[in-house]
Design a protein around this motif. Structure first.
Motif, PDB file in Angstrom:
ATOM      1  N   VAL A  93      79.434 -31.910 -88.928  1.00  0.00           N
ATOM      2  CA  VAL A  93      79.816 -33.486 -88.458  1.00  0.00           C
ATOM      3  C   VAL A  93      79.896 -34.236 -89.704  1.00  0.00           C
ATOM      4  CG1 VAL A  93      77.500 -34.195 -88.256  1.00  0.00           C
ATOM      5  CG2 VAL A  93      79.414 -35.105 -86.469  1.00  0.00           C
ATOM      6  N   SER A  94      79.202 -33.672 -90.684  1.00  0.00           N
ATOM      7  CA  SER A  94      79.428 -34.457 -91.807  1.00  0.00           C
ATOM      8  C   SER A  94      80.982 -34.441 -92.350  1.00  0.00           C
ATOM      9  CB  SER A  94      78.454 -34.195 -93.048  1.00  0.00           C
ATOM     10  OG  SER A  94      77.104 -34.307 -92.710  1.00  0.00           O
ATOM     11  N   ALA A  95      81.533 -33.425 -92.485  1.00  0.00           N
ATOM     12  CA  ALA A  95      82.714 -32.917 -92.831  1.00  0.00           C
ATOM     13  C   ALA A  95      83.782 -33.551 -91.857  1.00  0.00           C
ATOM     14  CB  ALA A  95      83.139 -31.322 -92.878  1.00  0.00           C
ATOM     15  N   ALA A  96      83.597 -33.326 -90.637  1.00  0.00           N
ATOM     16  CA  ALA A  96      84.462 -34.112 -89.669  1.00  0.00           C
ATOM     17  C   ALA A  96      84.471 -35.719 -90.220  1.00  0.00           C
ATOM     18  CB  ALA A  96      84.085 -33.834 -88.465  1.00  0.00           C
ATOM     19  N   ALA A  97      83.244 -36.213 -89.976  1.00  0.00           N
ATOM     20  CA  ALA A  97      83.344 -37.756 -90.245  1.00  0.00           C
ATOM     21  C   ALA A  97      83.955 -38.115 -91.708  1.00  0.00           C
ATOM     22  CB  ALA A  97      82.040 -38.108 -90.374  1.00  0.00           C
ATOM     23  N   LEU A  98      83.627 -37.429 -92.782  1.00  0.00           N
ATOM     24  CA  LEU A  98      84.251 -37.748 -94.010  1.00  0.00           C
ATOM     25  C   LEU A  98      85.905 -37.653 -93.845  1.00  0.00           C
ATOM     26  CD1 LEU A  98      81.921 -35.711 -96.547  1.00  0.00           C
ATOM     27  CD2 LEU A  98      82.570 -38.335 -96.708  1.00  0.00           C
ATOM     28  N   HIS A 100      87.733 -37.648 -91.437  1.00  0.00           N
ATOM     29  CA  HIS A 100      88.450 -38.887 -90.605  1.00  0.00           C
ATOM     30  C   HIS A 100      88.477 -40.061 -91.446  1.00  0.00           C
ATOM     31  CE1 HIS A 100      87.425 -42.019 -87.262  1.00  0.00           C
ATOM     32  NE2 HIS A 100      88.730 -41.828 -87.627  1.00  0.00           N
ATOM     33  N   ALA A 101      87.311 -40.516 -91.952  1.00  0.00           N
ATOM     34  CA  ALA A 101      87.057 -41.937 -92.811  1.00  0.00           C
ATOM     35  C   ALA A 101      88.140 -41.884 -93.910  1.00  0.00           C
ATOM     36  CB  ALA A 101      85.761 -41.922 -93.197  1.00  0.00           C
ATOM     37  N   LEU A 102      88.364 -40.557 -94.494  1.00  0.00           N
ATOM     38  CA  LEU A 102      89.415 -40.486 -95.578  1.00  0.00           C
ATOM     39  C   LEU A 102      90.641 -40.314 -95.238  1.00  0.00           C
ATOM     40  CD1 LEU A 102      86.772 -38.636 -98.054  1.00  0.00           C
ATOM     41  CD2 LEU A 102      87.416 -41.046 -98.260  1.00  0.00           C
TER      42      LEU A 102
ATOM     43  N   LEU B  54      78.299 -32.840 -81.457  1.00  0.00           N
ATOM     44  CA  LEU B  54      78.944 -32.471 -82.520  1.00  0.00           C
ATOM     45  C   LEU B  54      80.523 -32.581 -82.100  1.00  0.00           C
ATOM     46  CD1 LEU B  54      79.720 -31.004 -85.243  1.00  0.00           C
ATOM     47  CD2 LEU B  54      79.234 -28.982 -84.136  1.00  0.00           C
ATOM     48  N   VAL B  58      83.594 -37.294 -83.297  1.00  0.00           N
ATOM     49  CA  VAL B  58      84.902 -37.868 -84.089  1.00  0.00           C
ATOM     50  C   VAL B  58      85.665 -38.404 -82.951  1.00  0.00           C
ATOM     51  CG1 VAL B  58      86.789 -37.742 -85.448  1.00  0.00           C
ATOM     52  CG2 VAL B  58      84.578 -36.702 -86.283  1.00  0.00           C
ATOM     53  N   LEU B  72      88.801 -48.145 -89.471  1.00  0.00           N
ATOM     54  CA  LEU B  72      87.497 -48.186 -89.997  1.00  0.00           C
ATOM     55  C   LEU B  72      87.413 -49.036 -91.130  1.00  0.00           C
ATOM     56  CD1 LEU B  72      86.944 -44.048 -89.914  1.00  0.00           C
ATOM     57  CD2 LEU B  72      85.462 -45.975 -89.144  1.00  0.00           C
ATOM     58  N   ALA B  95      73.802 -37.827 -89.532  1.00  0.00           N
ATOM     59  CA  ALA B  95      74.834 -37.326 -90.503  1.00  0.00           C
ATOM     60  C   ALA B  95      75.976 -37.809 -90.331  1.00  0.00           C
ATOM     61  CB  ALA B  95      74.790 -35.699 -90.100  1.00  0.00           C
ATOM     62  N   SER B  99      77.920 -40.187 -93.497  1.00  0.00           N
ATOM     63  CA  SER B  99      79.301 -39.837 -94.052  1.00  0.00           C
ATOM     64  C   SER B  99      80.268 -40.870 -94.142  1.00  0.00           C
ATOM     65  CB  SER B  99      79.742 -38.440 -93.249  1.00  0.00           C
ATOM     66  OG  SER B  99      79.275 -37.336 -93.732  1.00  0.00           O
ATOM     67  N   TYR B 100      80.314 -41.532 -92.900  1.00  0.00           N
ATOM     68  CA  TYR B 100      81.080 -42.799 -92.747  1.00  0.00           C
ATOM     69  C   TYR B 100      80.772 -43.788 -93.700  1.00  0.00           C
ATOM     70  CZ  TYR B 100      83.451 -41.205 -88.643  1.00  0.00           C
ATOM     71  OH  TYR B 100      84.140 -40.500 -87.431  1.00  0.00           O
ATOM     72  N   ALA B 103      81.921 -42.379 -97.197  1.00  0.00           N
ATOM     73  CA  ALA B 103      83.287 -42.538 -97.482  1.00  0.00           C
ATOM     74  C   ALA B 103      83.811 -43.945 -97.517  1.00  0.00           C
ATOM     75  CB  ALA B 103      84.029 -41.759 -96.160  1.00  0.00           C
TER      76      ALA B 103
END
Ligand SMILES: [Zn+2]
Lengths: 233, 344
Positions: A93-98, A100-102, B54, B58, B72, B95, B99-100, B103
């Motif tokens: 979920v960290s990878a998915a959120a990063l 998405h945000a980037l 999970l 997103v 965002l 988590a 991350s949001y 980023a």
């Protein structure tokens, strides 16, 4: 690794964040991917049940060490298991959120591949076995770095029975060591292994397939027994 | 000056929620529920809930941003439920939030889920009056709170010593052969029954019991015994009367104690939140007793009472306005987080 190939190829450098939380530890790295793979910064370690506290600070730390802002990243690669720890989801979920945000793609890879492809020596046959807990291992077989069997979940004894037939050149992974498989050598996923497992997707900018966790086990839960509805004698 | 845009993320139980809030204005409230996956188990399975979070995280975020018509990069701060809740479920939301925040380079606030159930009412009825007594009732919690400042000072007056109120609804529904979740179905059947047909016990209401604590396991057992007795006698179970009488016992104890708390603490406002606040008898009885006692009653609409991301954003907005220090990226989730701890 599924995904469709895009038309445009990128000959530049793809700055990639690699993340894996399928094992007891956390693996996070910043990797410059060209025709070569150059790991700029990497953190490995942490104990089980600490993934949630460790991943985000580790990402911040490797980016700082590599001298890059998050916005410089062009892709994310993440291990999708198999992994027994609830922390598997933290990395995903960290990878998915990063991503998405980037606004960058996130590529999922088999975490066992990231072990096999992180090895210095990978010609011949490699068996990777990680700790699946509950007295079981996750395992897969590789021929010259290509997965030819697995991933499976099963008893260490079952894998032990298979080993002679596989004629493995090496048996690696925390599960192999934990259950004393013959010739077992410790090895875990690495940033370089994760990026290698993503293959040409990174440089060729494939459209990523949706991230799906490889649990290999169903949730432990007992379905409700059918009960005679009340209201009738 | 416009208020900051707050993004709220909620994953403490079986709802993946993402909300966007500016001040007291609700801009978006996207929720993906895994409740259907739990029906065949007759209750929430933590691993099933965590897996669903999970998958939904997103996509739910995309939906909230679309609903609000923002990007965002417009977000000024991020709030996320740090506890209380299911450990594996909390991990997914926190988590993602970390991350949001990392980023986007925005401040992150790990906040208390119970406080968020209170704060959400500001989105519907405006700034919260203080002090305020809040009764939070759901499948996971039953507590009575004294709210002096929703960003800084909330105290527990009492809580359930065994089952949560919503859990009692689920268990009684199960022993009547009714589907999960039990709240809505019992509410519907009770409408056709006599609430005074069976005198079920009112737990923890004796003179020596803690004034603001609750107990529902005795009530559930009493319902089970009563139903068994009828079954043994070979008679037909009057399901609507059982539902109505059980529901009456729950609503009676909840409102009685909540109003006693208002009286004893000299508080003129009562708020009811959590999924069980959608129960029609609880709302009606609370309305009646508040009117008698001269207490103003606030109950958010049902969609805001159940778990959602907007409530987390609403508390985030109060916490940011109060100038609280952001949480660090290494904060740990707290499955048993007490309501006195509003941020981590
Ligand atoms: Zn709740």
């Amino acid at each position: 690794m599924a995904g469709s190939r895009s038309v445009a190829a990128n000959l530049g450098c793809v700055l990639t964040l690699a993340v894996d939380t399928a094992t007891a530890g956390v693996v996070v790295g910043v990797v410059a991917v060209t025709d070569k793979v150059r790991v700029l910064a990497e953190r490995r370690g942490g104990g089980p049940a600490r993934h949630g506290e460790t991943v985000a600070p580790a990402v911040a730390a490797v980016l700082a060490e590599a001298g890059h802002a998050p916005s410089n990243l062009a892709a994310v690669v993440v291990g999708t298991g198999p992994g027994p720890f609830t922390g598997l989801r933290v990395g995903m979920v960290s990878a998915a959120a990063l991503a998405h945000a980037l606004g960058v793609p996130a590529y999922g890879v088999c975490s066992l591949d990231a072990v096999a492809l992180g090895l210095l020596e990978r010609t011949g046959t490699t068996v990777v076995a990680t700790d699946a807990r509950r007295r079981e291992v996750y395992w897969a077989v590789y021929s010259d770095g290509e997965q030819i069997e697995g991933p499976h979940v099963g008893s260490p004894a079952g894998l032990l029975d298979r080993l002679p037939g596989l004629a493995a050149d090496r048996v690696v992974g925390a599960g192999a060591v934990l259950y004393d498989l013959p010739g077992a050598v410790d090895a875990g996923p690495t940033a370089a292994g994760l990026v290698a497992a993503a293959g040409p997707a990174l440089l060729d900018r494939w459209l990523p397939a949706p991230l799906r966790a490889a649990y290999l086990r169903r949730p432990d839960a007992v379905e409700m027994a059918a009960r005679t509805p009340a209201g009738r004698p | 000056m416009t208020d900051p845009l707050i993004l709220g993320i909620e994953t403490s139980c079986d709802e993946t929620g993402v909300g966007l809030v500016r001040g007291n204005t609700l801009l978006a409230d996207a929720v993906a529920s895994s409740v259907d996956s739990h029906v065949r188990y007759g209750g929430i399975v933590p691993e099933v809930a965590a897996r669903a979070h999970l998958e939904a995280m997103v996509p739910t975020m995309h939906r909230a941003l679309d609903l609000a018509g923002v990007r965002l990069s417009d977000v000024d701060a991020i709030a996320v439920t740090a506890g209380p809740g299911l450990a594996g479920a909390l991990l997914v939301g926190t988590a993602a939030a970390k991350s949001y925040a990392l980023a986007l380079d925005r401040p992150l606030y790990g906040v208390n889920h119970l406080g968020a159930h209170v704060a959400v009412d500001a989105l519907e009825h405006g700034d919260l009056p203080t002090p305020l007594v809040a009764l939070l009732v759901s499948g996971g919690h039953t507590s009575l709170l004294l709210v002096n400042d929703i960003a800084r000072d909330v105290r527990t007056l009492g809580a359930t010593v065994d089952d949560a109120a919503g859990e009692a609804f689920d268990k009684v529904a199960r022993l009547l052969g009714l589907p999960y979740p039990g709240g809505p179905v019992i509410d519907r059947l009770a409408a056709g029954g006599d609430p005074s047909a069976i005198a079920f016990p009112r737990g923890m209401t004796g003179p020596r019991d803690a004034a603001y604590d609750f107990s529902f396991s005795g009530l559930k057992t009493a319902v089970a015994r009563w139903v068994e007795g009828i079954e043994r006698a070979g008679k037909r179970i009057p399901v609507t009367d059982v539902a109505a009488s059980f529901q009456e016992a729950v609503a009676d104890v909840l409102t009685r104690k909540a109003l006693q708390a208002c009286r004893e603490h000299g508080v003129a406002d009562l708020l009811i939140g959590g999924g069980v606040a959608a129960n029609s008898r609880l709302r009606a009885l609370a309305g009646l007793r508040c009117a008698e006692a001269g207490v103003r009653l606030r109950v958010p609409r049902p969609g805001l009472c159940t778990d959602n991301g907007a409530m987390v954003a609403a508390l985030g907005a109060r916490v940011v306005a109060a100038g609280a220090r952001p949480s660090s990226l290494d904060f740990a989730t707290d499955p048993g987080m007490p309501v006195e701890r509003l941020t981590v």
